[in-house]
Scaffold this motif. Sequence first.
Motif, PDB file in Angstrom:
ATOM      1  N   ASP A  49       0.754  -1.280  -0.221  1.00 38.82           N
ATOM      2  CA  ASP A  49      -0.034  -0.133  -0.026  1.00 38.82           C
ATOM      3  C   ASP A  49       0.746   1.345   0.054  1.00 38.82           C
ATOM      4  OD1 ASP A  49      -2.151  -1.438  -0.180  1.00 38.82           O
ATOM      5  OD2 ASP A  49      -2.852  -1.150   2.148  1.00 38.82           O
ATOM      6  N   GLU A  50       1.923   1.128   0.501  1.00 42.58           N
ATOM      7  CA  GLU A  50       2.875   2.428   0.484  1.00 42.58           C
ATOM      8  C   GLU A  50       3.264   2.647  -0.942  1.00 42.58           C
ATOM      9  OE1 GLU A  50       7.019   3.846   2.152  1.00 42.58           O
ATOM     10  OE2 GLU A  50       5.362   3.198   3.359  1.00 42.58           O
ATOM     11  N   VAL A  76       0.837   3.403  -3.054  1.00 37.64           N
ATOM     12  CA  VAL A  76      -0.506   4.044  -3.736  1.00 37.64           C
ATOM     13  C   VAL A  76      -0.005   5.210  -4.598  1.00 37.64           C
ATOM     14  CG1 VAL A  76      -1.339   5.187  -1.811  1.00 37.64           C
ATOM     15  CG2 VAL A  76      -2.885   4.364  -3.422  1.00 37.64           C
ATOM     16  N   THR A 116       0.628   8.072   0.891  1.00 36.06           N
ATOM     17  CA  THR A 116      -0.466   7.388   2.136  1.00 36.06           C
ATOM     18  C   THR A 116      -0.007   8.601   3.316  1.00 36.06           C
ATOM     19  OG1 THR A 116       1.736   6.371   2.897  1.00 36.06           O
ATOM     20  CG2 THR A 116       0.181   4.885   1.802  1.00 36.06           C
ATOM     21  N   PRO A 122      -8.204   1.737   7.509  1.00 35.73           N
ATOM     22  CA  PRO A 122      -7.572   1.635   6.339  1.00 35.73           C
ATOM     23  C   PRO A 122      -8.632   2.001   5.133  1.00 35.73           C
ATOM     24  CG  PRO A 122      -7.372  -0.637   7.100  1.00 35.73           C
ATOM     25  CD  PRO A 122      -8.104   0.324   7.987  1.00 35.73           C
ATOM     26  N   GLY A 123      -8.009   2.660   4.071  1.00 28.20           N
ATOM     27  CA  GLY A 123      -8.693   3.188   2.917  1.00 28.20           C
ATOM     28  C   GLY A 123      -9.460   4.223   3.008  1.00 28.20           C
ATOM     29  N   PRO A 153      -3.303   3.536   4.905  1.00 25.80           N
ATOM     30  CA  PRO A 153      -2.659   2.262   4.242  1.00 25.80           C
ATOM     31  C   PRO A 153      -3.223   1.134   5.310  1.00 25.80           C
ATOM     32  CG  PRO A 153      -0.682   3.311   5.393  1.00 25.80           C
ATOM     33  CD  PRO A 153      -1.677   4.233   5.309  1.00 25.80           C
ATOM     34  N   THR A 154      -3.192  -0.025   4.587  1.00 22.89           N
ATOM     35  CA  THR A 154      -3.400  -1.156   5.354  1.00 22.89           C
ATOM     36  C   THR A 154      -2.099  -1.988   5.503  1.00 22.89           C
ATOM     37  OG1 THR A 154      -5.742  -1.526   4.143  1.00 22.89           O
ATOM     38  CG2 THR A 154      -4.731  -3.391   5.311  1.00 22.89           C
ATOM     39  N   LEU A 175      -1.793  -3.439  -4.357  1.00 21.01           N
ATOM     40  CA  LEU A 175      -2.545  -2.725  -3.200  1.00 21.01           C
ATOM     41  C   LEU A 175      -3.457  -3.874  -2.587  1.00 21.01           C
ATOM     42  CD1 LEU A 175      -3.323   0.491  -5.292  1.00 21.01           C
ATOM     43  CD2 LEU A 175      -1.424   0.159  -3.684  1.00 21.01           C
ATOM     44  N   THR A 176      -3.912  -3.330  -1.397  1.00 25.38           N
ATOM     45  CA  THR A 176      -4.805  -4.332  -0.612  1.00 25.38           C
ATOM     46  C   THR A 176      -6.043  -3.786  -0.910  1.00 25.38           C
ATOM     47  OG1 THR A 176      -4.713  -2.794   1.178  1.00 25.38           O
ATOM     48  CG2 THR A 176      -3.495  -4.626   1.360  1.00 25.38           C
ATOM     49  N   LEU A 231      -7.360  -0.178  -0.029  1.00 29.11           N
ATOM     50  CA  LEU A 231      -6.960   0.792  -0.832  1.00 29.11           C
ATOM     51  C   LEU A 231      -7.484   0.732  -2.439  1.00 29.11           C
ATOM     52  CD1 LEU A 231      -4.896   1.479   1.510  1.00 29.11           C
ATOM     53  CD2 LEU A 231      -3.592   2.050  -0.297  1.00 29.11           C
ATOM     54  N   GLN A 232      -7.669  -0.426  -2.851  1.00 29.39           N
ATOM     55  CA  GLN A 232      -8.439  -0.608  -4.307  1.00 29.39           C
ATOM     56  C   GLN A 232      -9.780   0.021  -4.168  1.00 29.39           C
ATOM     57  OE1 GLN A 232      -7.677  -2.326  -6.991  1.00 29.39           O
ATOM     58  NE2 GLN A 232      -5.537  -3.223  -6.416  1.00 29.39           N
TER      59      GLN A 232
END
Length: 184
Positions: A16-17, A19, A67, A75-76, A124-125, A134-135, A138-139
């Motif tokens: 996620d970093e 993104v 992030t 997260p997200g 982030p997750t 991406l997790t 975040l998606q």
Amino acid sequence: MKKILLLGIGNVLYADEGVGVHFVNYIKDKYQFTHPDKQLDIIDGGTLAQGLIPIICQYDHLIVVDTVNSVGVGPGEVYFFDFDQAPAEIDWQGSAHEVEMLQTLNMMDMVGDRPQTFVLGVTPTVIEPMVLGLTDALQHAIPTMEKALLAQLTSLGFNHHQVANITINHVIPDAYKRGCYDDA
């Protein structure tokens, strides 16, 4: 001519970093932006932080995509804010590149070189080494980030039209091949 920079920050090898980098590459591939007297540049800044100063200082307006950590938030969650009026819950002590980018913007401010700066951030997750992608959290945040960015650019007078029917997953596999100086 007024110059606007959309700058993605992050390490694509840490899930996620990455993104910020993935997001700006996605926007660059998906849309074309036009304005009669303003220029928009979209750059993958990776983890360069202070190395970006010679680039950033050439712009009048900066939008950093990265992030952000926020106390008590899952997260997200998406944030869009003026850097000079950051919400109190934003914690800049997350990853090393976040701290370096904060220091970079503060140093530029001290010498009067920082453009008007906005931050488009998402909490982030997963920040794990050697995970490209991406997790789900975040998606799911990407459409919200996209709406916030397009609204900001529209408020600056930019027109946009979609030139590709893609998702962010289309740009992730080649993220490590793209870089700041390829786009500048």
